[in-house]
Design a protein around this motif. Structure first.
Motif: not given
Length: 601
Positions: A299-305
């Motif tokens: 979720h953190e990586r996709l929020a950043a993406a």
């Protein structure tokens, strides 16, 4: 070509990834690859029944009502019968049909195969599902008719439409999305179950090859296995294993390919969208089915993406810089918006991974309604920032956007575009990237080279030597990187590099309320340097040493002395397989110098 350059480049790709690709190719060549032993049956209709969707629905996607689309721009009239699934409107060469096993069909030699693949990505399936859900029985009947014809003319695993696991994955995602739109995802028709099973069988044996590519092949195929596997729960004994495999690789690919700042491995705006849409559909589907949550890291990586693409998207037009490879790919067409409108993707991902409403009400919210995703909370617009892990300075104010691309290559670079500068003003892309045009047309390699970008080209060569169709050597490394910061007179950022031949380029940009100032410092080992600015397609004219167009003006100084640029034309490709001429301004210098370009609004 220097052998050491090749060795360094292959080493940078990673031994494990090279081994995955080599094993796949060797397996196919030897005839012993498991994918060559697959057996499947032709799926039979019906694939969908009449719509079971109730309640208020968003406007359907009517883009496919009158014609067939390729890459979001090329259109043929809608035929009365199903189309030729092996036709390629961009090639005069005879196209392969379904008489051969897919692995016996060469990758190249009959034109750009993407033109043949395009209709078999099933964008029309999603569009007509929205029509059928809204009560259009003709669209529902045509949907079943065309899928029946596709299944019969593309028997497993014959012909070019089975060559690529990612292409099969895109079909899986679109078939499940269509069932979802029609309210049939919980109880799919036997024909749809059979068609999904055939596709998932194709994806699984070559998943290792997709992972070795280190790009959106792996994310697309993982998403398809997760979504398709859970869709077939209770319908196939392998479904749970497929879904678990997909979940595992979705987690691993997010951790490996998406940087903590949201940058993606392919350094491409449109490929970033493909990755983001795949994850957004997987997350929306997970919620709809009540499945266990993905990890907090994902979720953190996709929020950043999501933040990354949001920062680069123009809120008024939905367009974004044409940075990186652009092969016309676009998933989940639940709206009839233009191919270059990134707002539907950002809006959906922002709600799912940020709980945010990126753009407020508008047609870009349709995917949320079709997929039953609750709207997010209002959020402020993106601010100026640096995505340093991927090499992007994004400088913004109320009316303009500037993006400075610099080399941070943990993955293979697809273009020699170091220190390219993109500039937007009130939705107009004043300084622009050339795009891609094609992966397999005569002269198409030019589009990925240095001369097709707003940067310095030394001695008429690319910044990095080209080792193959999709590979450069001597990967550049950025230095003297200054992150986005308030410079007093405006917001600015900088970066530089020195190439393998000793030529050096440093670029600083400052965006003010009424201008962009770009300072280029060139030094080192070179005989000639060419600065190019690829301009918006308008009637630019040279007025003394100033280029003018309406309220816009461009000046270039070299070591403090104004120099009139040469105004010519060059190629531009906003859509795959399309190219048009645009104006270009350039200057040439033969010594170390400082060049200052000022664009006033």
């Amino acid at each position: 070509m220097n052998r050491l350059t090749k060795l360094r480049s292959y080493g940078a790709l990673g031994p494990a990834n090279i081994a995955r690709v080599a094993a796949y190719r060797l397996g196919l060549k030897s005839g012993w690859h498991p994918v060559q032993r697959l057996k499947g049956t032709v799926a039979s209709p019906p694939f969908f029944r009449g719509s079971e969707r109730r309640g208020d629905l968003p406007a359907p996607n009517t883009a496919w009502d009158e014609g067939l689309w390729w890459f979001g721009w090329h259109q043929h009239p809608l035929p009365s019968d199903p189309p030729d699934w092996f036709a390629n409107p961009f090639s005069d060469a005879q196209q392969p049909g379904a008489s051969q096993n897919w692995w016996q069909i060469p990758d190249f030699g009959t034109g750009d195969i993407k033109g043949l693949w395009e209709l078999s990505r099933f964008d029309w399936v999603v569009a007509w599902a929205t029509k059928a859900a809204a009560g259009d029985t003709t669209a529902g009947a045509r949907l079943n008719l065309w899928l029946t014809d596709w299944a019969q003319r593309n028997p497993p695993y014959k012909g070019p439409n089975w060559k690529c696991g990612q292409e099969a994955s895109i079909r899986v995602m679109h078939l499940v999305a269509a069932a979802w739109v029609l309210g049939q995802a919980e109880a799919p028709e036997p024909g749809l179950i059979a068609l999904l099973r055939t596709h998932l069988q194709r994806i699984v044996p070559t998943m290792s090859y997709a992972i070795g590519q280190q790009n959106n092949h792996g994310t697309s195929e993982a998403a398809a296995l997760f979504i398709g596997g859970t869709a077939l729960a209770g319908h196939d004994p392998r479904a749970e294993a497929w879904a678990q495999k997909g979940r595992r690789w979705l987690e691993e690919r997010a951790a490996t390919l998406i940087e903590p700042d949201g940058s993606f491995s392919q350094y491409s705006v449109t490929y970033h969208r493909v990755m983001l849409d795949s994850y957004a559909l997987a997350e929306a589907w997970r919620r709809q089915r009540g499945l266990p949550e993905f990890s907090s890291r994902l979720h953190e990586r996709l929020a950043a993406a999501t933040d990354w693409l949001w920062a680069l998207t123009d809120k008024d037009t939905g367009d974004a810089p044409n940075i990186g490879a652009n092969d016309g790919a676009r998933l989940l067409q639940l709206t009839g918006s233009d191919y270059r409108d990134f707002r539907p993707s950002v809006q959906l991902a922002a709600v799912l991974f940020r709980g945010a409403d990126a753009f407020g009400p508008g047609p870009w919210t349709a995917p949320l309604h079709w997929l039953g995703v609750t709207a997010g909370r209002a959020c402020p617009a993106p601010q100026s920032t640096s995505f340093d892990r991927g090499g992007y300075h994004v400088v913004r104010n109320d009316q303009a956007l500037a993006v400075l691309r610099y080399p941070r290559f943990r993955f293979r670079p697809g273009q020699a575009d170091a220190l390219h500068l993109d500039l937007w003003h009130h939705g107009v892309n004043l300084l622009r990237d050339a795009g891609t045009y094609s992966y397999n047309a005569d002269g198409a390699e030019w589009f990925s080279g240095t001369a097709a970008h707003n940067t310095i080209e030394f001695d008429g060569r690319d910044q990095m030597p080209r080792l193959g169709r999709f590979l450069f050597g001597d990967w550049l490394k950025a230095d003297t990187v200054a992150p986005v910061d308030d410079k007093g007179m405006g917001i600015g950022a900088a970066a530089g590099y020195t190439d393998a031949r000793g030529a050096r380029h440093h670029r600083e940009v400052i965006l003010t309320a009424d201008a962009l100032i770009c300072r280029d410092t060139i030094s080192g080992d070179f005989d000639e340097a060419c600065l190019r600015w690829r301009l918006a397609p308008r009637a630019w004219r040279l007025d003394g040493t100033t280029l003018r167009n309406g309220d816009y003006a461009i000046t270039i100084d070299i070591d403090g002395a104004p120099l009139p640029p040469t105004l010519t034309t060059t190629w531009d490709s906003r859509y795959y397989q399309q190219k048009t001429e645009i104006p270009q301004a350039s200057v040439i210098v033969n010594r170390p110098a400082t060049l200052i370009t000022k664009v006033t609004f």
